[in-house]
Design an enzyme around this catalytic site. Structure first.
Site, short mmCIF file in Angstrom:
data_model
loop_
_atom_site.label_atom_id
_atom_site.label_comp_id
_atom_site.label_asym_id
_atom_site.label_seq_id
_atom_site.Cartn_x
_atom_site.Cartn_y
_atom_site.Cartn_z
N ASP A 123 -2.70 -8.04 -4.91
CA ASP A 123 -3.08 -6.80 -4.27
C ASP A 123 -3.62 -5.79 -5.27
OD1 ASP A 123 -3.36 -5.39 -2.01
OD2 ASP A 123 -1.21 -5.08 -1.63
N LYS A 182 -14.61 -3.42 6.98
CA LYS A 182 -14.16 -4.35 5.95
C LYS A 182 -15.15 -5.49 5.74
CE LYS A 182 -11.46 -7.17 9.11
NZ LYS A 182 -10.39 -8.07 9.28
N CYS A 242 0.80 -1.24 0.00
CA CYS A 242 0.00 0.00 0.00
C CYS A 242 0.83 1.29 0.00
CB CYS A 242 -0.97 0.04 1.16
SG CYS A 242 -1.21 -1.49 2.03
N GLN A 252 0.90 -11.08 -2.61
CA GLN A 252 -0.51 -10.73 -2.53
C GLN A 252 -1.03 -10.38 -3.92
OE1 GLN A 252 -0.01 -7.40 0.22
NE2 GLN A 252 -1.10 -8.58 1.76
N HIS A 303 -8.37 -1.41 0.06
CA HIS A 303 -7.40 -2.49 -0.17
C HIS A 303 -8.22 -3.73 -0.49
CE1 HIS A 303 -4.42 -0.39 2.57
NE2 HIS A 303 -5.56 0.05 3.06
N HIS A 362 -5.21 -1.48 -5.00
CA HIS A 362 -5.71 -0.37 -4.20
C HIS A 362 -6.56 0.51 -5.07
CE1 HIS A 362 -2.26 -1.80 -1.82
NE2 HIS A 362 -3.14 -1.63 -0.85
N ARG A 369 7.14 -10.74 5.91
CA ARG A 369 6.83 -10.53 7.32
C ARG A 369 7.46 -11.65 8.11
NH1 ARG A 369 0.46 -9.32 6.46
NH2 ARG A 369 0.76 -7.75 4.84
ZN LIG Z 1 -3.13 -2.46 1.00
#
Ligand SMILES: [Zn+2]
Ligand SMILES: [Zn+2]
Length: 649
Positions: free
Chosen positions: A387, A473, A338, A385, A519, A389, A367
């Site tokens: 991912d 969420k 992000c 991910q 996200h 945005h 991580r």
């Molecule tokens: Zn994110």
């Protein structure tokens, strides 16, 4: 009298000091038998604890997580009692309920070993104690008395735990001859624990600290009925067969290397190709929904993550900053994509007309997880991910949410996840202070999510107080073939990062406004998704995704030339085909290739080579008759097309 409010908001009066059991009995005797614990003003209590104030209550039965929790936690105490009886002088660490069952960390003393071989004996003792129908009695005591009790017993683990507690909050639970420091809640008595299975023994450091004593962790599970245990054990066997680590190895999808490092998966060619097909499918869907690709590096300056707040959250307990020859520079492995995407948004001024902007990236993040927590592809230290945005105006939230829900649906359909649940996490309306963002924006966002779900026909569970501090969420949990629930996709609204990165757009009023950020990751991560998919399908992936779609099996050496012709025809038609020209009996070849989970077996012999056909066997469906090569290729194309076709609504 006290006023008791039920989940349907009806209120009834009861004598002061009534217990959960009393209240349940007044509703229905069956409820009194089935309820395992009770929420009293949001706190979990025993069914036997007297209620002395007006309260809102909710009963928890076996079907609720809270009910199972009380059951399994009580079983942990029962196991401790059995261990104390069999191994006098044992000291006890912690014994919580977990997702499936419970464990207890115990220290049986110098030179005493408890191994898997001892489990049946402990189990039998538990059975014996359970039949005594001993009550779990709660007692509140002072810190001083608690310390006195456990110092006298010589249990330094409990003493350490008590020292961290505040006076006035300490309770003990006693059943039979065993007393434990515990918050509860517990079952009324041991009678309902009918079926017991101790599963395994492992080593576990006291408080997860490798510098401290290694204790013996004993895992177990219990049920109120014998048949439930039997079903569970069958499921467990099946789960072992479906273990993605085992199947991943058999199908040569991924591997791990101690030399590369723990928790860092290496994708083998077949796995990488499979992952590429998943990615390409999602890329196609995303393109149709107006996403654009971006790419960002695997590291970023430390300052990027102090701005985003990730350093505060992950910094101390994660990978430490990377140093460079210049002392002033520090970089971090990215824990999230992000912050990078926020900076991409900021690369030029924006107006309301350009929004929404949807940036997508298959971004790899890192991580740190403790080595004991790592597990195959489901818990790793580096993962990718799917991912994206979305930066949009508040009035665009609902439409964006609906589109993301559609994308998740398309993916679940293409991968045959037909059973899933959704959960909407909203603010705790009683505690608005802990959330960032204006009241007005929260209301808008929550309304947008609720309406989007309703319009998309999602029967979502609504949880108040479960939202992150930065936004509400929506989560998707899929049920796999064994009925296990996995958390996969998430759609998260965020008011925090746009603030921290000072993101803006010029509105139709010519003023500066903050965009809202969403996200979203429908797969969650590629690693975890592939793991769940393997366990769900037993490695029998849908045709469009599976590594090899067909294999040609010549009946004898005479037919190898024709088999090769078939093999190249199909590969030239973009059908992923293998050939098995080993000098083996056809029966064995069929069995071997079925084990490799190849959906179509094409048997070719005399007749087939003369007529330019293949004799088709489909996994799980048997003989499909003979087909011309063109016909077969066309059928495969149609089947794939049907599985992956989608329409943008
Ligand atoms: Zn994110
Ligand atoms: Zn307890």
């Amino acid at each position: 009298m006290v006023h008791i409010e039920f989940p349907d908001h009806s209120v009834k009066e009861f004598p002061e000091g009534s217990t959960g059991i009393d209240i349940a009995k007044s509703i229905h005797p069956q409820l009194a038998r089935e309820a395992l614990s009770i929420s009293v003003n949001g706190e979990l209590w025993d069914m036997m604890r007297p209620i002395r104030q007006d309260a809102a209550v909710k009963f928890h039965k076996w079907d609720d997580e809270e009910g199972k929790h009380a059951f399994w936690h009580s079983s942990a105490h029962l196991m401790a009692e059995a261990i104390e009886a069999l191994y006098p002088g044992t000291k006890f660490g912690i014994g919580p309920a977990i997702e499936q069952g419970f464990y207890y960390d115990v220290d049986p003393g110098e030179g005493v070993v408890i191994s898997d071989a001892d489990l049946p004996r402990i189990e039998a003792k538990m059975q014996e104690l359970a039949r005594q129908k001993n009550e779990y009695k709660r007692e509140e005591i002072s810190k001083k008395d608690a310390l006195g009790l456990y110092s006298k017993k010589g249990d330094e683990y409990k003493v350490e735990l008590i020292n961290e507690l505040e006076d006035g909050t300490i309770s003990l639970y006693k059943q039979g001859h065993f007393t434990d420091l515990c918050r509860g809640p517990h079952l009324p008595n041991t009678e309902s624990i009918k079926a017991i299975k101790l599963l395994s023994v492992a080593g576990a450091y006291w408080r997860g600290d490798e510098k401290r004593k290694q204790m013996t962790r004993i895992y177990g599970i219990t049920f109120p009925k014998k048949t439930m245990l039997d079903e569970y054990l069958v499921m467990l066997e099946e789960a072992k067969k479906r273990d993605h680590r085992k199947i991943g190895k058999e199908l040569e999808l991924f591997t791990f290397s101690q030399k590369v490092g723990q928790g860092l998966p290496l994708w083998l060619p077949q796995g990488a190709l499979l992952r590429e097909r998943l990615e390409n499918f999602l890329k196609g869907v995303q393109k149709a929904y107006g996403y654009v690709p971006v790419m960002s590096p695997h590291i970023g300056q430390k300052e990027l993550y102090t701005t985003s707040g990730h350093y505060e959250k992950y910094g101390k307990d994660s990978f430490q900053p990377i140093k460079t020859p210049s002392e002033k520079e520090e970089f971090m492995l990215k824990p999230m994509n992000c912050p990078h995407h926020c900076e991409i948004y900021k690369s030029k001024p924006r107006t309301y007309k350009e929004l929404p902007v949807r940036y997508a990236e298959f971004g790899t993040v890192y991580r740190y997880e403790q080595s004991g927590e790592l597990h195959g592809l489901t818990r790793v230290r580096g993962f990718t991910q799917d991912d994206a945005h979305i930066f949009c105006r508040p009035d665009q939230l609902k439409k964006e949410f609906k589109d993301v829900i559609d994308i998740v649906h398309l993916i679940f359909k293409a991968l045959d996840f037909s059973d899933f649940e959704t959960q909407i996490s909203l603010r705790d309306p009683a505690d608005k202070e802990k959330y960032i963002g204006t009241d007005e924006n929260w209301e808008k966002a929550e309304k947008a999510i609720l309406e989007a779900c309703e319009e998309k026909g999602l029967d979502a569970i609504i949880e108040y107080g479960e939202a992150a501090f930065y936004g509400p969420k929506l989560d998707f949990m899929v049920k796999d073939a064994l009925g296990r629930k996995w958390q996969l996709g998430t759609i998260q609204v965020d008011y925090n990062l746009p603030d921290r990165f000072e993101l803006e757009y010029i509105g139709s009023d010519d003023l500066r406004h903050r965009p809202v950020m969403i996200h979203r990751a429908p797969f969650g991560s590629m690693e975890r998704f592939v793991a769940v998919l393997i366990e769900h399908t037993y490695g029998k992936f849908p045709l469009w995704l599976t590594p090899n779609q067909a294999v040609v099996l010549p009946i004898s050496e005479k037919h190898v030339d024709y088999a090769k012709k078939v093999f190249s025809f199909l590969n030239n038609s973009d059908i992923r085909t293998l050939i098995d020209d080993r000098d083996e009996k056809i029966g064995k070849k069929i069995r071997d290739n079925e084990l490799k989970r190849i959906p179509y077996l094409l048997i070719v012999g005399e007749k087939e080579s003369e007529t330019n056909t293949v004799s088709v066997r489909k996994q799980g469906h048997g003989d499909q008759g003979s087909q011309s090569l063109e016909e077969f290729a066309e059928k495969i194309r149609e089947e794939v097309e049907k599985q992956t076709a989608f329409q943008v609504e």
